[in-house]
Design an enzyme around this catalytic site. Sequence first.
Site, short mmCIF file in Angstrom:
data_model
loop_
_atom_site.label_atom_id
_atom_site.label_comp_id
_atom_site.label_asym_id
_atom_site.label_seq_id
_atom_site.Cartn_x
_atom_site.Cartn_y
_atom_site.Cartn_z
N HIS A 125 0.85 -1.18 0.00
CA HIS A 125 0.00 0.00 0.00
C HIS A 125 0.89 1.24 0.00
O HIS A 125 1.67 1.45 0.91
CB HIS A 125 -0.91 0.02 1.24
CG HIS A 125 -1.91 -1.10 1.23
ND1 HIS A 125 -3.17 -0.98 0.70
CD2 HIS A 125 -1.81 -2.38 1.67
CE1 HIS A 125 -3.83 -2.13 0.83
NE2 HIS A 125 -3.02 -2.99 1.41
N SER A 157 -1.12 -26.12 -31.41
CA SER A 157 -0.43 -26.30 -30.13
C SER A 157 -1.44 -26.34 -29.01
O SER A 157 -2.58 -25.89 -29.16
CB SER A 157 0.59 -25.17 -29.89
OG SER A 157 -0.06 -23.91 -29.92
#
Length: 950
Positions: free
Chosen positions: A379, A634
């Site tokens: 924070h 893939s």
Amino acid sequence: MRHAGFDVSILAGTLARLDREAPHYKKDGYNDFNTFYMQAASGTKGGSSGSPVVDCQGRAVALNAGSKSSSASAFFLPLERVVRALNLIRDCWDAFGIKSESVYIPRGTLQMTFQHKGFEETRRLGLRNETEQMVRLVSPAGETGMLVVDSVVPEGPAHKHLEPGDVLVHINGEVVTQFLAMETLLDDSVGKEVNLQIERGGVPLTVKLEVEDLHSITPNHFLEVSGAVIHPLSYQQARNFRFKCGLVYVAEAGYMLSRASVPRHSIIKKFAGEDIENLDDLIAVISKLSRGARVPLEYVKYTDRYRNKSVLVTIDQHGWYAPPQLYTRNDATGLWNAKLAIPLESPFVVSHRAGHMDANLNSVSPLTESSPMDLKCQHESENTADGCVKMQTDEEIAVDGSHSGEDSIIEKKRRRVDEEIAAEGTISSFGDLDDIKDGALRHPSSVEGSDLARTISSNASLAEQVIEPALVMFEVHVPPICMLDGVHSQHFFGTGVIIYHSDCLGLVAVDRNTVAVSISDIMLSFAAYPIEIPAEVVFLHPVHNFALVAYDPSALGAGASVIRAAKLLPEPALRRGDSVYLVGLSRSLQATSRKSTITNPCTAVNIGSADCPRYRAINMEVIELDTDFGSSFSGILTDEQGRVQALWASFSTQLKYGCSSSEDHQFVRGIPIYAISQVLEKIISGTPGPFRLINGIRRPMPLVRLLEVELYPTLLSKARSYGLSDNWVQALAKKDPVRRQVLRVKGCLAGSKAEKLLEQGDMILAINKEPITCFLDIENACQKLDQSIDSDGVLNMTIFRQGKEIDLIVGTDVRDGNGSTRMVNWCGSIIQDPHSAVRALGFLPKEGHGVYVARWCHGSPVHRYGLYALQWIVEVNGQPTPDLESFIEVVKGLEDREFVRVKTVHLNGKPRVLTLKQDLHYWPTWELTFEPETDTWKRRTIKALQPTGA
């Protein structure tokens, strides 16, 4: 063309080029009307344009302007208008007594083109007989035709007044049938009105037109932004494309526009919702935008002029390119001078600086009393909920970043991960999959907005249902000026799988044929939730074909609750005959699965070096299936419960045809998940390593200990023929009855600790007296060194060389996962330290490692003087350049327009010395460096002729 004079060599070259590339332009002059050529049976070659054509008395009568090799004919440009320009320049100099800074050469235009057509055709166009007789009477003997309007540029002086097919009779009362006479009249009437008498279908008409200054519609400035070159549409292109002059024209798409699929020769109509009429409008819009913003752009192509196309453009958020520069032509010096196109207080510049500032503010020191994954979001103030960088999406989803009791939540999640690793040998996500197993077909969510989550098809397999929330589609763009490490393309697609997902960090695994280099822009599209967010490369495995990419979960908004990480199952290893599910994504983000059978779980991958060395997988065993979805699909391999056992990855190779031709090719194979799970476990446990900033949090990233030797397997039956003893054959076969092989040395990476110890053809029999039969055995031996407190980083190896068993102590190398993090752009070439693919060739110059030329730019000094890629620079002006620091120190002392002596060594070992002239005005020297502590690429000007704002 400069105002200061008429550069005849440039004009001749332009005409010759048009004749070769577009034969239908052969009769079109440089102005808005035709120019006749003199033609001769002369087989001139390319490069002779602008050379004089002389008569028998040695007088220049024309300039060589083009040729046709098929007919051995040449075209010569008459000198009448060249002499006019020369006389104007000479008169100006005589008037001032000294050489003036610039000379204005008047050139008039009506923005239209004519063709010379014979009288027979003009009659068919409606020319009256009395008009033809009058023209024949007043024209010189031998006149065969008249001038006919061919095209008119929209919104030019002749627009809506003249039409194609109009036959020109008079200009200002004078009969004009030749281009030279017309050009003379127009050049002498710039800014004035002329009266044109024409016949249209046999009807006489008189029009009054104002002659425009050709220089006023010839661009004398252009904008360069993110590699794109944008300027007002010139008269020549306006005539070709049938657009009006002055529109905002994309001459080169560069990176930002090409990433949005905006092609060359486009006309920009709208940007960020605002109409774009001229270049100033575009600059004004760019100055209002912040880096990273995604805004719509509308453009039109001349081949499809009646339909506007709309795309999303992402404003560059990195410092790879210099800020937008406005180049203006200086007629006094002949140079194009650059200045910053936008003010320093604009959001574009301020947001870039703020990005650096925020990154530094969010950088915190590691907490020694807890693991890095236990770090809570830091924070900074009451208004800042957490340190995670919140990224704004297209939908502008607002996310509340406050997390009550976050420490305890993360600690519980970490304990659950540790328990699952101990119990099952798996690394799991934090999501609960029981809902799917019980038949729920919608991803569970308690967050508003979950209705956007995809509903899974009822006929999908359980593995597909379980794994779909973890599937991600990659779209990767590599900036052209930063194509490091031999990357062979600028645009890649592929599928990845989420392997970690928490409140502050998400990690995705993908193959390195999709994410090839760290300096790239990555956008992730999630299969479970319709959102696209940016991501960044945080780990490139130096050997295995996978990369880890991080994203910010707070950018997902409500989608963060429906996204899950997959459960990884590294143990037990897959065996021949096991059933797996191949799951992947189509381009439309539709999950696709197919049940397959393992045919070979331990095929050694063998990829040869490409013509341009680039990453290739070495020392790897891959998984082969009995069926798949093709060479471009893939995804992942899972068991029936959706636990990931392998990454179905794309590999890149180069197939050679004959002696010189080669073609890029890709194929897909399975990569066992153990290597990925090991790296992830190190990140979770906070294994000591170099710190880097990810989503505003400083996190240690793992190092990889390697034996930098390229190996290949040889069957024991072959090894016996080389003289390997029966005792070793039996020992190796007993250790691994499936593979029944021994590893041999193909080559050592140049500069590695093993380079001077191991030789090509050596058979590695044992490490610390333990038999070695596969690549995994060597990796495990290297990892044991990291786990040992008093390890000296060496391996006690037993090898077989030329009929003898030898014991060696071989050192290992430690590499990070950052890839190449520094480059220098010098004289238009991209220079870096030799990357692993270059070192894998097994050779570095004896003068020292040198710096490696990875790419070069067309039109640059290195292009002109032949300093191409695929070679090392070992000396500059006799001073050694073994690394980038030494190279930068040397080039700092080089001056503009100075000839530099450069010694190079090619990849084939051939030395060479060449000279080139440095041009700091157009090609300043600058570098890009990645700073892990701030998670930014910093661009720094090393030397330039003038400040560039970089």
